[in-house]
Design a protein around this motif. Structure first.
Motif, PDB file in Angstrom:
ATOM      1  N   MET A 179      43.758  51.392  43.988  1.00 24.95           N
ATOM      2  CA  MET A 179      42.257  51.211  44.161  1.00 24.95           C
ATOM      3  C   MET A 179      41.974  50.037  43.230  1.00 24.95           C
ATOM      4  SD  MET A 179      39.323  53.893  43.982  1.00 24.95           S
ATOM      5  CE  MET A 179      37.606  53.407  44.570  1.00 24.95           C
ATOM      6  N   ALA A 180      41.824  50.406  41.949  1.00 18.88           N
ATOM      7  CA  ALA A 180      41.794  49.217  40.753  1.00 18.88           C
ATOM      8  C   ALA A 180      40.522  48.181  41.056  1.00 18.88           C
ATOM      9  CB  ALA A 180      43.173  48.329  40.789  1.00 18.88           C
ATOM     10  N   LYS A 181      39.349  49.104  41.558  1.00 19.79           N
ATOM     11  CA  LYS A 181      38.445  48.016  41.890  1.00 19.79           C
ATOM     12  C   LYS A 181      37.558  47.786  40.552  1.00 19.79           C
ATOM     13  CE  LYS A 181      36.294  47.718  45.358  1.00 19.79           C
ATOM     14  NZ  LYS A 181      36.481  46.370  46.208  1.00 19.79           N
ATOM     15  N   LEU A 182      37.875  48.517  39.365  1.00 15.02           N
ATOM     16  CA  LEU A 182      37.139  47.990  38.197  1.00 15.02           C
ATOM     17  C   LEU A 182      37.825  46.793  37.590  1.00 15.02           C
ATOM     18  CD1 LEU A 182      36.427  51.285  36.359  1.00 15.02           C
ATOM     19  CD2 LEU A 182      34.867  49.436  37.002  1.00 15.02           C
ATOM     20  N   HIS A 183      39.394  46.794  37.905  1.00 16.29           N
ATOM     21  CA  HIS A 183      40.221  45.493  37.590  1.00 16.29           C
ATOM     22  C   HIS A 183      39.625  44.382  38.178  1.00 16.29           C
ATOM     23  CE1 HIS A 183      43.492  42.906  37.575  1.00 16.29           C
ATOM     24  NE2 HIS A 183      43.739  43.248  36.386  1.00 16.29           N
ATOM     25  N   ASP A 184      39.506  44.492  39.242  1.00 14.22           N
ATOM     26  CA  ASP A 184      38.911  43.241  40.457  1.00 14.22           C
ATOM     27  C   ASP A 184      37.396  42.850  39.670  1.00 14.22           C
ATOM     28  OD1 ASP A 184      41.026  43.731  41.855  1.00 14.22           O
ATOM     29  OD2 ASP A 184      40.182  44.804  43.481  1.00 14.22           O
ATOM     30  N   LEU A 185      36.548  43.852  39.382  1.00 13.34           N
ATOM     31  CA  LEU A 185      35.285  43.535  38.854  1.00 13.34           C
ATOM     32  C   LEU A 185      35.525  42.636  37.509  1.00 13.34           C
ATOM     33  CD1 LEU A 185      32.149  43.960  38.782  1.00 13.34           C
ATOM     34  CD2 LEU A 185      32.659  46.043  37.074  1.00 13.34           C
ATOM     35  N   PHE A 186      36.415  42.934  36.546  1.00 12.89           N
ATOM     36  CA  PHE A 186      36.525  42.240  35.641  1.00 12.89           C
ATOM     37  C   PHE A 186      37.077  40.955  35.584  1.00 12.89           C
ATOM     38  CE2 PHE A 186      37.050  46.695  33.720  1.00 12.89           C
ATOM     39  CZ  PHE A 186      35.586  46.886  33.000  1.00 12.89           C
ATOM     40  N   THR A 187      38.258  40.788  36.560  1.00 10.44           N
ATOM     41  CA  THR A 187      38.712  39.717  36.640  1.00 10.44           C
ATOM     42  C   THR A 187      38.076  38.563  37.656  1.00 10.44           C
ATOM     43  OG1 THR A 187      39.966  40.533  38.744  1.00 10.44           O
ATOM     44  CG2 THR A 187      41.057  40.671  36.618  1.00 10.44           C
ATOM     45  N   GLN A 188      37.413  39.085  38.771  1.00  7.75           N
ATOM     46  CA  GLN A 188      36.501  38.177  39.371  1.00  7.75           C
ATOM     47  C   GLN A 188      35.503  37.547  38.940  1.00  7.75           C
ATOM     48  OE1 GLN A 188      35.540  40.411  43.039  1.00  7.75           O
ATOM     49  NE2 GLN A 188      37.853  40.724  43.522  1.00  7.75           N
ATOM     50  N   ALA A 189      34.909  38.037  37.694  1.00 10.60           N
ATOM     51  CA  ALA A 189      33.874  37.575  36.985  1.00 10.60           C
ATOM     52  C   ALA A 189      34.285  36.132  36.444  1.00 10.60           C
ATOM     53  CB  ALA A 189      33.206  38.754  36.116  1.00 10.60           C
ATOM     54  N   ARG A 190      35.698  36.375  36.098  1.00 12.54           N
ATOM     55  CA  ARG A 190      36.061  35.166  35.357  1.00 12.54           C
ATOM     56  C   ARG A 190      36.565  33.962  36.228  1.00 12.54           C
ATOM     57  NH1 ARG A 190      38.696  39.011  32.769  1.00 12.54           N
ATOM     58  NH2 ARG A 190      40.728  37.934  32.998  1.00 12.54           N
ATOM     59  N   ARG A 191      36.350  34.104  37.561  1.00 13.94           N
ATOM     60  CA  ARG A 191      36.694  33.084  38.598  1.00 13.94           C
ATOM     61  C   ARG A 191      35.621  32.528  39.151  1.00 13.94           C
ATOM     62  NH1 ARG A 191      41.467  37.019  41.276  1.00 13.94           N
ATOM     63  NH2 ARG A 191      42.712  37.384  39.542  1.00 13.94           N
ATOM     64  N   ALA A 192      35.568  31.237  39.471  1.00  9.90           N
ATOM     65  CA  ALA A 192      34.610  30.517  40.248  1.00  9.90           C
ATOM     66  C   ALA A 192      34.719  30.910  41.688  1.00  9.90           C
ATOM     67  CB  ALA A 192      34.644  29.249  40.089  1.00  9.90           C
ATOM     68  N   ARG A 193      33.532  31.217  42.364  1.00 10.93           N
ATOM     69  CA  ARG A 193      33.851  31.392  43.963  1.00 10.93           C
ATOM     70  C   ARG A 193      32.842  30.784  44.627  1.00 10.93           C
ATOM     71  NH1 ARG A 193      33.296  37.726  45.081  1.00 10.93           N
ATOM     72  NH2 ARG A 193      31.099  37.226  44.193  1.00 10.93           N
ATOM     73  N   SER A 194      33.408  29.988  45.588  1.00 11.23           N
ATOM     74  CA  SER A 194      32.625  29.350  46.579  1.00 11.23           C
ATOM     75  C   SER A 194      31.293  30.056  47.610  1.00 11.23           C
ATOM     76  CB  SER A 194      33.319  28.213  47.647  1.00 11.23           C
ATOM     77  OG  SER A 194      34.037  29.228  48.471  1.00 11.23           O
ATOM     78  N   GLY A 195      30.534  29.393  47.753  1.00  6.98           N
ATOM     79  CA  GLY A 195      29.531  30.116  48.540  1.00  6.98           C
ATOM     80  C   GLY A 195      29.878  30.624  50.084  1.00  6.98           C
ATOM     81  N   SER A 196      29.432  31.167  50.578  1.00  8.42           N
ATOM     82  CA  SER A 196      29.489  31.705  52.061  1.00  8.42           C
ATOM     83  C   SER A 196      28.307  31.675  52.989  1.00  8.42           C
ATOM     84  CB  SER A 196      30.510  32.891  52.078  1.00  8.42           C
ATOM     85  OG  SER A 196      29.550  33.848  51.716  1.00  8.42           O
ATOM     86  N   GLY A 197      28.590  31.300  54.173  1.00  9.21           N
ATOM     87  CA  GLY A 197      27.652  31.509  55.263  1.00  9.21           C
ATOM     88  C   GLY A 197      27.391  32.962  55.930  1.00  9.21           C
ATOM     89  N   MET A 198      26.492  33.108  56.647  1.00 13.35           N
ATOM     90  CA  MET A 198      26.617  34.311  57.445  1.00 13.35           C
ATOM     91  C   MET A 198      27.956  34.450  58.239  1.00 13.35           C
ATOM     92  SD  MET A 198      23.681  35.763  57.207  1.00 13.35           S
ATOM     93  CE  MET A 198      23.468  36.851  58.700  1.00 13.35           C
ATOM     94  N   GLY A 199      28.259  35.723  58.450  1.00 12.91           N
ATOM     95  CA  GLY A 199      29.585  35.930  59.222  1.00 12.91           C
ATOM     96  C   GLY A 199      30.056  37.308  59.124  1.00 12.91           C
ATOM     97  N   PHE A 200      31.422  37.592  59.138  1.00 13.91           N
ATOM     98  CA  PHE A 200      31.966  38.734  59.149  1.00 13.91           C
ATOM     99  C   PHE A 200      31.530  39.835  57.961  1.00 13.91           C
ATOM    100  CE2 PHE A 200      35.669  41.773  58.489  1.00 13.91           C
ATOM    101  CZ  PHE A 200      35.421  42.632  59.642  1.00 13.91           C
ATOM    102  N   LEU A 201      31.777  39.109  56.689  1.00 12.40           N
ATOM    103  CA  LEU A 201      31.746  39.725  55.350  1.00 12.40           C
ATOM    104  C   LEU A 201      30.217  39.958  54.935  1.00 12.40           C
ATOM    105  CD1 LEU A 201      34.398  37.667  53.457  1.00 12.40           C
ATOM    106  CD2 LEU A 201      34.578  40.198  54.481  1.00 12.40           C
ATOM    107  N   GLY A 202      29.388  39.536  55.859  1.00 14.07           N
ATOM    108  CA  GLY A 202      27.812  39.958  55.552  1.00 14.07           C
ATOM    109  C   GLY A 202      26.910  38.872  55.345  1.00 14.07           C
TER     110      GLY A 202
END
Length: 270
Positions: free
Chosen positions: A1-24
């Motif tokens: 599962m490790a969702k908390l690990h994902d929470l901590f690590t993803q905060a320190r990564r830049a993420r590009s924007g996304s448009g309407m689509g499958f992920l919401g």
């Protein structure tokens, strides 16, 4: 599962924007920041979860008394709205009591409602840590101020007790209940030394509670506290909560830019 690990690590990564689509729904570009921001809701109103995410929150934490199943089910609408906006959002449940009424069936119900982790005080039943971590991760709350006061007087027994927490299985992270009367920016070097005596004894990623009006001195002190996530309690006003999240996010983004290498005190613990 490790969702908390994902929470901590993803905060320190830049993420590009996304448009309407499958992920919401569409999402704005996300800049890397020094610690994950979790907004805690003492009470929930329609649209509050999505509003916090739009303002820049990385995760959400809801309060529950540990007994009222109807109240737990009522939260699902907000959880669904949050995941509609951000499918991979990490959602937590803060127990108002000590969790003595929880059992395996209750943990399964919490998972089915859509929560990824729960918070547990030190006086929670030990058997809860033995529940499968793949179901719901566990975050243990440490009353740091109650531990530091004896340390200042020379009593090191709380330190040795807390150090043994790292030897227990089933803990994904800790929430440091750092109850202080003065702002973080006013902490002295001695205060930080006492704090890090506690922090260094527990080899788990850590959250810490923060107020809604932090300034640059406060966030720079947070860097010395070696935490991976901050918990901000939502204001009664939705607009105020959004303003506070945006301001906190901007400060943590700036802090990350100033110290963006792997040697940062915000780097993950085991």
């Amino acid at each position: 599962m490790a969702k908390l690990h994902d929470l901590f690590t993803q905060a320190r990564r830049a993420r590009s924007g996304s448009g309407m689509g499958f992920l919401g729904k569409s999402r704005a570009e996300s800049k890397a920041h020094a610690a994950a921001i979790v907004v805690e809701f003492p009470t929930v109103s329609a649209g509050s979860a999505e509003a916090a995410l739009k303002a820049g929150a990385d995760g959400l934490l809801f309060q529950w008394d540990g007994k009222d199943s109807a109240a737990l089910s009522a939260l699902k609408q907000e959880l669904d709205a949050a995941r509609s906006y951000q499918e991979d959002i990490v959602l937590g449940l803060h127990l108002a009591g000590n969790g003595e009424s929880l059992n395996g069936e209750a943990i399964t119900s919490i998972k089915e409602q859509g929560f990824n982790y729960i918070t547990l005080p030190l006086n929670a039943p030990a058997h809860l840590l033995a529940q499968e971590s793949k179901d719901v991760e566990k975050v243990v709350i440490l009353p740091v101020q109650n531990i530091m006061s004896p340390l200042r007087s020379g009593d090191v027994s709380p330190y040795f007790t807390i150090r043994n927490l790292s030897g227990l299985d089933g803990i994904a992270a800790i929430l440091l209940d750092f109850d202080i009367e003065k702002p973080f920016g006013s902490l002295s070097i001695e205060d930080i030394l006492h704090y890090n005596t506690v922090r260094g004894s527990v080899q788990h990623p850590a959250f810490i509670r923060v107020g809604g009006r932090l300034n640059e001195n406060d966030t720079r002190t947070l860097k010395a506290l070696n935490v991976q996530g901050v918990v901000l309690e939502a204001d009664k006003s939705l607009e105020t909560t959004q303003e506070q999240v945006k301001a906190l996010r901007a400060l943590l983004e700036k802090l990350h830019e100033e110290k963006g290498d792997s040697s940062s005190p915000f780097s993950l613990q085991r």
